[in-house]
Design a protein around this motif. Structure first.
Motif, PDB file in Angstrom:
ATOM      1  N   ASN A   1       0.841  -1.190   0.000  1.00  0.00           N
ATOM      2  CA  ASN A   1       0.000   0.000   0.000  1.00  0.00           C
ATOM      3  C   ASN A   1       0.881   1.247   0.000  1.00  0.00           C
ATOM      4  O   ASN A   1       1.762   1.405   0.842  1.00  0.00           O
ATOM      5  N   THR A   2       0.645   2.128  -0.967  1.00  0.00           N
ATOM      6  CA  THR A   2       1.495   3.312  -1.090  1.00  0.00           C
ATOM      7  C   THR A   2       1.288   4.305   0.038  1.00  0.00           C
ATOM      8  O   THR A   2       2.041   5.274   0.158  1.00  0.00           O
ATOM      9  N   THR A   3       0.257   4.102   0.863  1.00  0.00           N
ATOM     10  CA  THR A   3       0.050   5.005   1.998  1.00  0.00           C
ATOM     11  C   THR A   3       0.659   4.444   3.274  1.00  0.00           C
ATOM     12  O   THR A   3       0.446   4.991   4.346  1.00  0.00           O
TER      13      THR A   3
ATOM     14  N   ASP B   1       9.402  -0.235  -4.111  1.00  0.00           N
ATOM     15  CA  ASP B   1       8.033   0.255  -3.991  1.00  0.00           C
ATOM     16  C   ASP B   1       7.648   0.569  -2.560  1.00  0.00           C
ATOM     17  O   ASP B   1       6.512   0.984  -2.301  1.00  0.00           O
ATOM     18  N   TRP B   2       8.572   0.373  -1.613  1.00  0.00           N
ATOM     19  CA  TRP B   2       8.279   0.623  -0.212  1.00  0.00           C
ATOM     20  C   TRP B   2       8.874   1.959   0.224  1.00  0.00           C
ATOM     21  O   TRP B   2       9.999   2.311  -0.166  1.00  0.00           O
ATOM     22  N   ARG B   3       8.139   2.669   1.050  1.00  0.00           N
ATOM     23  CA  ARG B   3       8.681   3.876   1.687  1.00  0.00           C
ATOM     24  C   ARG B   3       9.285   3.454   3.023  1.00  0.00           C
ATOM     25  O   ARG B   3       8.575   3.081   3.943  1.00  0.00           O
TER      26      ARG B   3
END
Length: 299
Positions: free
Chosen positions: A2-4, A36-38
């Motif tokens: 999840n990008t959030t 793709d992970w923050r």
């Protein structure tokens, strides 16, 4: 992913800058593995950003913050300080969900690292005979008996995984036995070689001290051959463990969250000046003793 979601890697922090740099390097390599992970980093002490600042920064633009302690054993930092900082962050960012994963703990992936380090040490010996080679698993030491117990578990697992008759436990501080005493005992029972395996994730002042201690022991026991291993560092098992923590938190897997997260007895224990124990989640007698004491204080 999840990008959030934001992953916040929590390191202990060291007075030695090289130790903090290794954690930053670990995070940089992890970002390459998971582009793709923050992934953000903070430290409990000795280095910026602080735990409180890191949590609030991770919450910016996030729906969830996944808090991952990059710590081997659960003592005061894991059981008290990180949960308290998370509560503070929840109060200041109520729109964000904070999920707290367990520490790395005693587990098979950590055992795999220790077994590999032991094989490397044995290959450096002129006579790699496990029957005459003592092994010492050397950790930081804690006032929390569960944390020391995790190390004892790893020492036992390491012994059962190989042919070494002796795999002892030693600590650099806080509790006993110390390395010098364990080496003395192993020498008295006839060990010819001793392998010291540091139970540390990253370098720092304590790792430097360990290497000085082993050099001193070489001079004190010239009849023994010593090999001293290194800290764990950028091991694939550490990446895999943390990635599993992330997956479990996102999936809501049972026991994916650290038990101390949201524990009211942790807060009471802190106010009373006690170390926090989680025996009340696992053992009935401890429930009565700990909760009875804390409830009496509230009466």
């Amino acid at each position: 992913m999840n990008t959030t979601d934001t992953i916040l890697l929590v390191g202990h922090g060291s007075r030695e800058a090289s130790g903090n740099q290794e954690i930053l390097a670990f995070a940089a390599q992890w970002r390459v593995r998971r582009p793709d992970w923050r992934i953000e980093v903070c430290f409990i002490e000795f280095a910026p950003p602080s735990l409180h600042d890191g949590l609030l920064a991770a919450a910016q633009g996030a729906r969830r913050v996944l808090v991952l302690p990059l710590i081997l054993n659960a003592a005061g930092h894991v059981k008290m300080e990180i949960p308290e900082a998370i509560e503070h962050a929840r109060a200041h960012a109520p729109q964000v969900e904070f999920l707290y994963a367990p520490h790395l703990s005693a587990c098979d992936p950590i055992l795999s690292i220790l077994k590999r380090r032991l094989r490397q040490a044995m290959s450096a010996l002129d006579m790699p005979d496990p029957t005459t080679t003592g092994v010492v698993l050397l950790g930081r030491g804690s006032s929390d008996r569960a944390a020391n117990g995790d190390m004892a578990k790893m020492a036992r697992w390491l012994q059962e995984a190989g042919d070494h008759e002796i795999v002892d436990l030693a600590f650099t501080g806080i509790t006993f036995p110390r390395l010098e005493r364990v080496v003395q005992r192993q020498a008295l029972i006839g060990m010819k070689q001793i392998v010291v395996l540091p139970y540390y994730l990253y370098t720092g002042t304590l790792m430097q001290r360990i290497h000085r201690q082993v050099e001193h022991l070489r001079q004190q026991y010239p009849q023994l051959r010593f090999v001293c291993g290194t800290h764990f560092g950028l091991e694939p098992e550490i990446f895999a463990l943390l990635e599993q923590r992330v997956t479990d938190l996102q999936a809501g897997t049972p026991e994916s969250k650290m038990a101390c997260d949201g524990c009211s007895f942790r807060e009471i224990a802190h106010d009373m000046g006690h170390g926090h124990s989680h025996e009340h989640t696992h053992a009935a007698p401890a429930v009565v003793q700990l909760h009875g004491t804390l409830e009496g204080a509230l009466a």
